[in-house]
Design a protein around this motif. Structure first.
Motif, short mmCIF file in Angstrom:
data_model
loop_
_atom_site.label_atom_id
_atom_site.label_comp_id
_atom_site.label_asym_id
_atom_site.label_seq_id
_atom_site.Cartn_x
_atom_site.Cartn_y
_atom_site.Cartn_z
N GLU A 270 123.15 77.89 1.89
CA GLU A 270 121.85 76.70 1.41
C GLU A 270 122.35 75.10 1.84
N PHE A 271 121.79 74.04 2.81
CA PHE A 271 121.79 72.60 2.88
C PHE A 271 121.16 72.16 2.15
N LYS A 272 121.83 70.90 2.27
CA LYS A 272 121.32 69.47 1.73
C LYS A 272 121.07 68.10 3.44
N GLU A 273 120.12 67.46 2.64
CA GLU A 273 119.96 66.54 4.27
C GLU A 273 120.43 67.35 5.00
N GLY A 274 119.88 69.14 5.16
CA GLY A 274 120.15 69.30 7.22
C GLY A 274 122.30 69.80 7.38
N GLU A 275 122.52 69.68 6.44
CA GLU A 275 123.56 70.10 6.56
C GLU A 275 124.15 70.50 5.66
N LEU A 276 125.43 71.80 5.94
CA LEU A 276 125.42 72.96 5.25
C LEU A 276 126.21 72.78 3.91
N VAL A 277 126.26 72.89 2.81
CA VAL A 277 126.68 72.61 1.59
C VAL A 277 127.26 73.94 0.23
N ALA A 278 126.44 74.62 0.67
CA ALA A 278 127.43 76.42 -0.28
C ALA A 278 126.95 77.73 0.66
N VAL A 279 127.32 78.86 0.37
CA VAL A 279 127.37 79.93 1.05
C VAL A 279 127.53 80.83 -0.07
N ASN A 280 126.51 81.64 -0.28
CA ASN A 280 126.77 82.50 -1.13
C ASN A 280 126.56 82.62 -2.47
#
Length: 399
Positions: free
Chosen positions: A220-230
């Motif tokens: 998951e990305f928010k404004e191009g940055e990584l915020v979550a995995v699975n």
């Protein structure tokens, strides 16, 4: 310890070249050697302890490990993700990008202890000599640069024999390969990469294939940055990178061979493994295809290619890099959503995305199926105008 000897700070990785340099600077040049390791996330605590122990065999006055992983992410990795930066559409600039940050940290350390000299173990045939020299000249201008491996034109066999002759214990079999590890991937160089045809043997890769049954992965990305995995939120993007790397490396994902132009003009070939960078970049790029306009995508590609080229060629401190980073950051406002990946041995497939900013909206129609925002007559008129300049050209130039 007080001494009248000259102080030299050596950029130390624990590999063959820098291990040789540490001993040479101490034994042959009679210097007080201070080793500094710029850690960009490629070392475990056990490896760092092993490296520090090795420096004690080499007569080093002091060894420091400088953890610059977070700075490396904030000032570089996140922009490479936003730019989908892959050198020659292949290489995620794993080592190329981290060298500037290692050199800057080491230069700052050299300044803090008033070092007379600053040294590195790069050979005279590759890119790293330029990267270290350039940063050191700018950030440690009063410290003379020493490069034994380059200046003495040493072979790896000569260095190994020198260390053996001085009773240095190390895994010399492992040292046959030059391995540079960081959070953004690992490069592997050896006799095979000096050819145009030979692949690396399986055992040369630090991470081995452990899983064979396919698995799903979501990022998951928010404004191009990584915020979550699975589906699990992370406190920082670095945590996401580590999770994705662990998942992909178990399948042997991310292995490839990069061939490209060196800064000094020759062609170079290097193997690498970079599960997280490749999956993250392809996931991010897919999400952008859904959430950005065609002109945003077009100009991002131009700027990203240029950003990657300058980064590769040691130009991180060039002011235009900050200008391009501003553009890349601004382009990410609507790059929000989750990307779904299917992992299997030595490959992965981006299967799709979910995003509140998905421009593949059915409000105006579905490609090849229905049109809600225009009529058949609208298309006929649009096509007439679109064809106008071509009709003029081909009418005037009938031959």
């Amino acid at each position: 310890m007080t001494t009248d000897k000259k102080k030299v700070v050596l950029a130390y990785s624990g590999g063959l070249d820098t291990t040789y340099c540490a001993l040479y600077l101490s034994k042959e040049l009679g210097m007080d050697v201070y080793t500094a390791l710029g850690n960009t996330g490629g070392f475990s605590d056990e490896e760092l302890a092993e490296i520090e122990d090795r420096t004690k065999q080499l007569g080093v006055v002091e060894h420091v490990s400088l953890d610059i992983t977070k700075e490396y992410y904030e000032k570089c990795i996140k922009y490479m993700i936003m730019g989908n930066v892959l050198k020659n559409n292949t290489y995620p600039l794993s080592v190329s990008s981290e060298r500037a940050f290692q050199a800057m940290a080491i230069a700052q350390y050299a300044h803090s202890i008033n070092a007379d000299y600053i040294a590195h173990g790069s050979t005279g045939a590759g890119n790293d000599q330029i990267r270290f020299d350039l940063i050191f000249k700018i950030m440690a201008p009063n410290a003379e640069i020493i490069t034994p491996t380059r200046d003495l034109e040493l072979s790896r066999e000569t260095e190994i024999q020198y260390l053996k002759d001085h009773g240095i214990n190390a895994n010399f079999e492992k040292m046959k390969y030059s391995i540079n590890a960081g959070i953004w991937g690992t490069s592997i160089g050896g006799k095979e990469t000096l050819t145009s045809s030979e692949p690396l043997p399986e055992e040369a890769y630090p991470k081995q294939v452990e899983k064979t049954e396919p698995e799903k992965l979501s990022i998951e990305f928010k404004e191009g940055e990584l915020v979550a995995v699975n589906g699990e939120k992370v406190a920082h993007a670095l945590e996401a990178i580590q999770k994705i790397e662990a998942a992909g490396a178990a399948f042997g994902i991310g292995r490839d061979m990069h061939v490209g132009d060196t800064i000094i003009g020759t062609k170079g070939r290097v193997a690498f493994e970079a599960a997280a960078p490749l999956m993250i970049i392809k996931a991010h790029e897919t999400l952008e295809k859904h959430t950005l306009t065609k002109w945003q995508m077009y100009w991002k590609e131009q700027i990203s290619n240029f950003y990657g080229m300058l980064l590769h060629e040691a130009q991180y401190l060039e002011p235009v890099m900050r200008n391009m980073e501003t553009f890349l950051l601004d382009s990410q406002k609507n790059v929000n959503g989750t990307v779904f990946i299917n992992m299997s041995p030595k490959q992965f497939l981006v299967e799709g995305i979910e995003s509140p900013n998905d421009l593949m909206s059915d409000l105006f129609g579905q490609y090849g199926e229905s049109n809600e925002g225009w009529t058949a007559d609208d298309v006929k008129g649009f096509t007439n105008i679109l064809a106008n300049s071509l009709q003029i050209y081909h009418t005037v130039n009938k031959q």
